[in-house]
Each structure stands twice: as structure tokens, then as C-alpha cells.
Design an enzyme around this catalytic site. Structure first.
Site, PDB file in Angstrom:
ATOM      1  CG  ASN A 139      -1.900   1.279   1.269  1.00 55.55           C
ATOM      2  OD1 ASN A 139      -1.662   2.047   0.631  1.00 55.55           O
ATOM      3  ND2 ASN A 139      -2.695   1.279   2.436  1.00 55.55           N
ATOM      4  NE  ARG A 187      -5.914   1.921  -0.233  1.00 56.09           N
ATOM      5  CZ  ARG A 187      -6.153   2.977   0.478  1.00 56.09           C
ATOM      6  NH1 ARG A 187      -5.110   3.665   0.981  1.00 56.09           N
ATOM      7  NH2 ARG A 187      -7.115   3.719   0.615  1.00 56.09           N
ATOM      8  CG  HIS A 200     -13.118   4.075   3.107  1.00 56.67           C
ATOM      9  ND1 HIS A 200     -13.829   4.884   3.941  1.00 56.67           N
ATOM     10  CD2 HIS A 200     -11.821   4.072   3.560  1.00 56.67           C
ATOM     11  CE1 HIS A 200     -12.949   5.777   4.359  1.00 56.67           C
ATOM     12  NE2 HIS A 200     -11.498   5.207   4.233  1.00 56.67           N
ATOM     13  CG  LEU A 203     -17.614   5.071  11.533  1.00 56.64           C
ATOM     14  CD1 LEU A 203     -18.420   5.431  12.735  1.00 56.64           C
ATOM     15  CD2 LEU A 203     -18.137   6.072  10.443  1.00 56.64           C
ATOM     16  N   GLY A 204     -12.835   5.960  10.469  1.00 57.88           N
ATOM     17  CA  GLY A 204     -11.342   5.974  10.945  1.00 57.88           C
ATOM     18  C   GLY A 204     -11.289   7.516  10.759  1.00 57.88           C
ATOM     19  NE  ARG A 248      -9.840  12.723   4.103  1.00 57.39           N
ATOM     20  CZ  ARG A 248      -9.970  11.464   3.969  1.00 57.39           C
ATOM     21  NH1 ARG A 248     -10.788  11.006   3.056  1.00 57.39           N
ATOM     22  NH2 ARG A 248      -9.004  10.619   4.273  1.00 57.39           N
ATOM     23  NE  ARG A 261      -6.340   7.109  19.689  1.00 56.99           N
ATOM     24  CZ  ARG A 261      -5.491   6.355  19.127  1.00 56.99           C
ATOM     25  NH1 ARG A 261      -5.159   5.195  19.516  1.00 56.99           N
ATOM     26  NH2 ARG A 261      -5.008   6.689  17.852  1.00 56.99           N
ATOM     27  N   GLY A 265     -10.969   2.601  12.907  1.00 57.37           N
ATOM     28  CA  GLY A 265     -10.452   3.017  14.192  1.00 57.37           C
ATOM     29  C   GLY A 265     -11.448   3.419  15.227  1.00 57.37           C
ATOM     30  N   GLY A 315     -14.700   3.177  14.620  1.00 51.90           N
ATOM     31  CA  GLY A 315     -15.995   2.163  14.769  1.00 51.90           C
ATOM     32  C   GLY A 315     -15.758   0.955  15.342  1.00 51.90           C
ATOM     33  CD  GLU A 316     -11.587  -2.047  13.530  1.00 53.86           C
ATOM     34  OE1 GLU A 316     -10.652  -2.402  14.088  1.00 53.86           O
ATOM     35  OE2 GLU A 316     -11.346  -1.968  11.942  1.00 53.86           O
ATOM     36  CG  ASN A 317     -10.509   0.652  18.824  1.00 53.85           C
ATOM     37  OD1 ASN A 317     -10.251  -0.435  19.079  1.00 53.85           O
ATOM     38  ND2 ASN A 317      -9.949   0.985  17.515  1.00 53.85           N
ATOM     39  CD  GLU A 322      -9.158  -0.550   4.147  1.00 54.52           C
ATOM     40  OE1 GLU A 322      -8.445  -0.567   5.320  1.00 54.52           O
ATOM     41  OE2 GLU A 322      -9.161   0.143   3.223  1.00 54.52           O
TER      42      GLU A 322
HETATM   43  P1  ADP Z   1      -7.065   5.648   9.031  1.00 55.41           P
HETATM   44  O1  ADP Z   1      -6.803   4.222   8.706  1.00 55.41           O
HETATM   45  O2  ADP Z   1      -8.152   6.418   8.119  1.00 55.41           O
HETATM   46  O3  ADP Z   1      -5.898   6.295   9.383  1.00 55.41           O
HETATM   47  P2  ADP Z   1      -8.157   4.610  11.310  1.00 55.41           P
HETATM   48  O4  ADP Z   1      -9.027   3.550  10.807  1.00 55.41           O
HETATM   49  O5  ADP Z   1      -6.836   3.811  12.035  1.00 55.41           O
HETATM   50  O6  ADP Z   1      -7.775   5.591  10.373  1.00 55.41           O
HETATM   51  O7  ADP Z   1      -8.590   5.208  12.786  1.00 55.41           O
HETATM   52  C1  ADP Z   1      -7.983   6.436  13.228  1.00 55.41           C
HETATM   53  C2  ADP Z   1      -8.874   6.773  14.269  1.00 55.41           C
HETATM   54  O8  ADP Z   1      -9.329   5.928  15.104  1.00 55.41           O
HETATM   55  C3  ADP Z   1      -8.305   7.825  14.985  1.00 55.41           C
HETATM   56  O9  ADP Z   1      -9.007   9.274  14.942  1.00 55.41           O
HETATM   57  C4  ADP Z   1      -8.292   7.205  16.374  1.00 55.41           C
HETATM   58  O10 ADP Z   1      -8.325   8.376  17.330  1.00 55.41           O
HETATM   59  C5  ADP Z   1      -9.588   6.573  16.546  1.00 55.41           C
HETATM   60  N1  ADP Z   1      -9.550   5.519  17.629  1.00 55.41           N
HETATM   61  C6  ADP Z   1      -8.761   4.534  17.622  1.00 55.41           C
HETATM   62  N2  ADP Z   1      -8.861   4.156  18.905  1.00 55.41           N
HETATM   63  C7  ADP Z   1     -10.080   4.726  19.511  1.00 55.41           C
HETATM   64  C8  ADP Z   1     -10.834   4.540  20.554  1.00 55.41           C
HETATM   65  N3  ADP Z   1     -10.195   3.709  21.571  1.00 55.41           N
HETATM   66  N4  ADP Z   1     -11.771   5.417  20.939  1.00 55.41           N
HETATM   67  C9  ADP Z   1     -11.865   6.539  20.115  1.00 55.41           C
HETATM   68  N5  ADP Z   1     -11.380   6.465  18.960  1.00 55.41           N
HETATM   69  C10 ADP Z   1     -10.156   5.520  18.410  1.00 55.41           C
END
Ligand code: ADP
Length: 397
Positions: A7, A91, A180, A209-210, A241, A285, A331, A333-335, A384
Site C-alpha cells: 500500500n 492497493r 473504502h 469510521l476512521g 476533512r 481519542r 479506528g 467504529g471498532e474501538n 483491507e
Molecule cells: P485511517 O486508517 O483512516 O488512518 P483508522 O481506521 O486507523 O484511520 O482510525 C483512526 C482513528 O480512530 C483516530 O481518530 C483514532 O483516534 C480513532 N480511534 C482509535 N481507537 C479509538 C478509541 N478507543 N476511541 C476512539 N477513537 C479511537
């Protein structure tokens, strides 16, 4: 069989070697600051042991050479011989309308990729540089291009044509492409496995949602609508953005701030979104921490994001005519359990019913709904790289 996944960004290169027997990454890493002072390769083996290699990395060919050397290093390598790599999956951000699925790269594909550069001037050139570097360093190994846009080529014209003179679509290729796609495709396939239902029967809303964020309505495994558009700037407000705006705001700001086209482009992509609103950070975060400490604009940024996502879910439920499951990935969405909970507030009318205890999950595949929820809420970590490896594996066999 082992697949190398590449990538390439303009000054970075991420890679993984995936063993297709186990579907696990046996090695991965990141090259940073390509063509800049202080370039570095950080390599990890399958156990997570880290090796940092500093070197002058002037271009993508040098970066690939270093990566290949790291992969077979007798000390920290993960392969005995590069011959173990049977295929390379790349990618590629933009495939325009030319590519509706992944393809084995040949001369014709390279020509078509170059024609897509004007649609993604920042992203496609480094992707092409990575492919050319691999062709040079690994001649004879089949290479596959996997496009972010391909999954969305199933959208119908009433989704992808903008309210502009139709000629502009024909002349300039201005239409919604969506991005995406590899992630939305991967999580939708995993959702079918988790729900134990055929994908062809499912209506899904995938929320990636990252830092970059997009939502996709998926019917029977096909993308029918998505929030990013001609570029990845559209749709949700993101880390830096703006997301969708009244288009008149663009020219208004350019006049008021005396911005050139390039300055405006840079502004919308890097100074807006949650960073611009909160004034704290683009990292969710940091924004969550600031909001908890009473920072009002950090709270506002989170509220806008949550509201944006909920609006798209509502719209896509209407487009799909019902929803079997909402998927949270990437990031945030998962966390972020709190963000998922905030988004799902008021979604009981489509059958969403979160289980607060299960929703504490992070980075695991879990159905976080209550047993009787009509619409399931799924947390599915995206992968991915694995999706790129799977598509590469399928095409080169
Ligand atoms: P990308 O691949 O688009 O750079 P990611 O999918 O890695 O992004 O997501 C990054 C985002 O996820 C960051 O804004 C980060 O703060 C957020 N993130 C990661 N862990 C957490 C968490 N525990 N709570 C809230 N946001 C989180």
C-alpha cells in the site's frame, strides 16, 4: 502460498506478507519519509518483534528493495527465500469507471491506471510507483491491482450522477465513485458469516469510521450507495476533512481568505473536520478525552460526527428499504463504544437495540445487539490487507 500486499502513499509504504493457508500476516511493516531526510523502515515479524532500519530511501524502488531485504533477513526476516512470494497485491485508490473488480496487472492495465491519475493526482502516482518498483525488483511474480473504487461500481446512475450538466460526466468523468470499497466489501462478507445468512439475502449499512470515514449501503453484497463522492472529501465530517458542504461555501471562503485553488483544496482536506471544529486534534481519542474534561468544541465535534453518521444511516435505511445489520469498523467504529452508543441512539425505529455490556468490545468481531433486536449491530474489525491478499490469490491461481 504467501502473498505480499503493498500500500503505497506519496512518502510512505505499508506492507504485509500473508500466509494464505492460515490467513495470518507473518510479517508487516512501514516505510516512512520516502524521498525525505530521516527515512526509516519499521519491520515486524509475526510475533510483533520490531526492527527499525534507517537508510537513505530516495524513492519507492529503494523502499521496495529494503522491504524485500528485510523479509529475507537471516536475523529478523520472515521468509527463507523471496521465491516463497507467489503474488503481489497492490492497493490502488482510484480505478475510475475502467475497473469494477481487481485485475492482474499487464501493460494495458498500467496504461489505464495512468489514465486514472487525473482523477486521483495525490494517490494514484505513488500506487503506480509501487507497482513499477515491484515489477523491477520481482520480475515474473504476478501482480494484482485492488481498487478502493471498484466495489462501488454497482451503484446506479441515479446514485452516481450529480446535478451538473451531463456533459461534465462525459467530458471530465465527474461522478460519484466512492472509496473504502475494499473495507466495505470485507466487512459485509464477514457480516454474512457472523449472521449465518447468505450475503445475497442481506441489507447492510457499513460504517467505516476512521480518520477517513464513509458509509455504504449494501444490498445482496453489492454497493448501492455510499457517502464519499468524486473524491474522498465528500460525505461525513472526518478527522481533518470537511465532508459535504453547501458548494457555495467553497467559493465564498476562497474570496474571503484569498485562497488559491491549491490552498482551498489543502484547507478542505487538512484543516477542517473534527480538527477544525474542536481546535483540539484530528484524533478522535484526543477529542473524546477533551470532551470528557468539559471542552465544549470537542463535545460539539463529537456531536456533529454522531449526528452525521445517524443521518446517513437513516437515509440508507430508506434507500435499502430496511436494514438487517449495521456494521461498525475502522479506528473509531471498532474501538469507541461510546461513539457507537451515541450513533445508535434513536435508531430503535429501524430495530436497533444495543446491549451496553457487549458494546464495550474493542477490535473484535462481535454482535453487540440484544438478543431480540430486529436490526443487528455488528463490530467487525476491517482487514483491507487480507481482502487484497484474498483477491490476489484468487486471480493468480
Ligand atoms: P485511517 O486508517 O483512516 O488512518 P483508522 O481506521 O486507523 O484511520 O482510525 C483512526 C482513528 O480512530 C483516530 O481518530 C483514532 O483516534 C480513532 N480511534 C482509535 N481507537 C479509538 C478509541 N478507543 N476511541 C476512539 N477513537 C479511537
Amino acid at each position: 502460498m504467501k502473498i505480499l500486499v503493498i500500500n503505497c502513499g506519496s512518502s510512505s509504504l505499508k506492507y504485509q506478507v500473508i500466509d494464505m493457508a492460515t490467513k495470518n500476516a507473518i510479517g508487516k511493516g512501514l516505510v516512512e519519509r520516502i524521498g525525505l531526510p530521516g527515512s526509516v523502515l519499521t519491520h515486524r515479524n509475526g510475533f510483533g518483534d520490531k526492527e527499525v532500519i534507517t537508510a537513505e530511501i530516495t524513492n519507492h524502488t529503494v523502499a521496495i528493495k529494503l522491504v524485500l531485504e528485510a523479509l529475507v533477513s537471516p536475523i529478523y526476516g520472515v521468509l527463507k527465500d523471496l521465491k516463497e512470494i507467489c503474488g503481489i497485491g497492490h492497493r490502488v485508490v482510484h480505478g475510475g469507471e475502467k475497473f469494477s473488480k481487481s485485475v492482474v496487472i499487464d501493460e494495458g492495465v498500467m496504461k489505464a491506471l495512468k489514465e486514472c491519475v487525473e482523477l486521483a493526482p495525490l494517490h494514484n502516482p505513488p500506487n503506480i510507483a509501487g507497482i513499477m518498483a515491484c515489477q523491477k525488483m520481482m520480475p515474473g511474480v504476478p501482480q494484482v491491482a485492488v481498487f478502493d473504487t471498484a466495489f462501488h461500481q454497482t451503484m446506479r446512475p441515479n446514485s452516481y450522477i450529480y446535478g451538473l450538466p451531463y456533459d461534465y460526466y462525459k467530458k471530465y468523468g465527474i461522478r460519484k465513485y466512492g472509496f473504502h470499497g475494499t473495507s466495505h466489501k470485507y466487512v459485509s462478507q464477514r457480516a454474512a458469516v457472523l449472521l449465518q445468512k447468505p450475503l445475497s439475502d442481506l441489507k447492510l449499512i457499513s460504517c467505516h469510521l476512521g480518520n477517513g470515514a464513509s458509509i455504504c449501503a449494501i444490498r445482496g453484497g453489492k454497493s448501492i450507495e455510499t457517502s464519499m463522492g468524486f473524491t474522498p472529501l465528500d460525505g461525513l465530517m472526518m478527522g481533518t476533512r470537511s465532508g459535504a458542504l453547501d458548494p457555495a461555501i467553497v467559493t465564498y471562503i476562497m474570496c474571503r481568505e484569498n485562497f488559491t485553488v491549491d490552498q482551498m483544496n489543502d484547507f478542505l482536506n487538512t484543516k477542517c473536520g473534527a480538527l477544525g471544529v474542536s481546535g483540539v486534534s484530528s484524533d478522535f481519542r484526543d477529542i473524546e478525552v477533551a470532551a470528557e474534561q468539559g471542552h465544549e468544541r470537542a463535545r460539539l465535534a463529537l456531536d456533529i460526527f454522531e449526528h452525521d453518521v445517524r443521518q446517513f444511516i437513516g437515509a440508507y435505511a430508506a434507500v435499502l428499504g430496511g436494514v438487517d445489520a449495521i456494521i461498525f469498523t475502522a479506528g473509531v467504529g471498532e474501538n469507541s463504544g461510546p461513539m457507537r452508543e451515541a450513533i445508535c441512539k434513536n435508531l430503535d425505529y429501524i430495530g436497533v437495540d444495543l446491549d451496553a455490556e457487549k458494546n464495550k468490545v474493542r477490535s473484535e468481531e462481535v454482535d453487540v445487539s440484544k438478543p431480540n433486536a430486529r436490526c443487528r449491530t455488528l463490530v467487525i474489525p476491517t482487514n483491507e490487507e487480507l481482502m487484497i491478499a484474498l483477491e490476489t490469490h484468487e486471480l493468480i491461481q
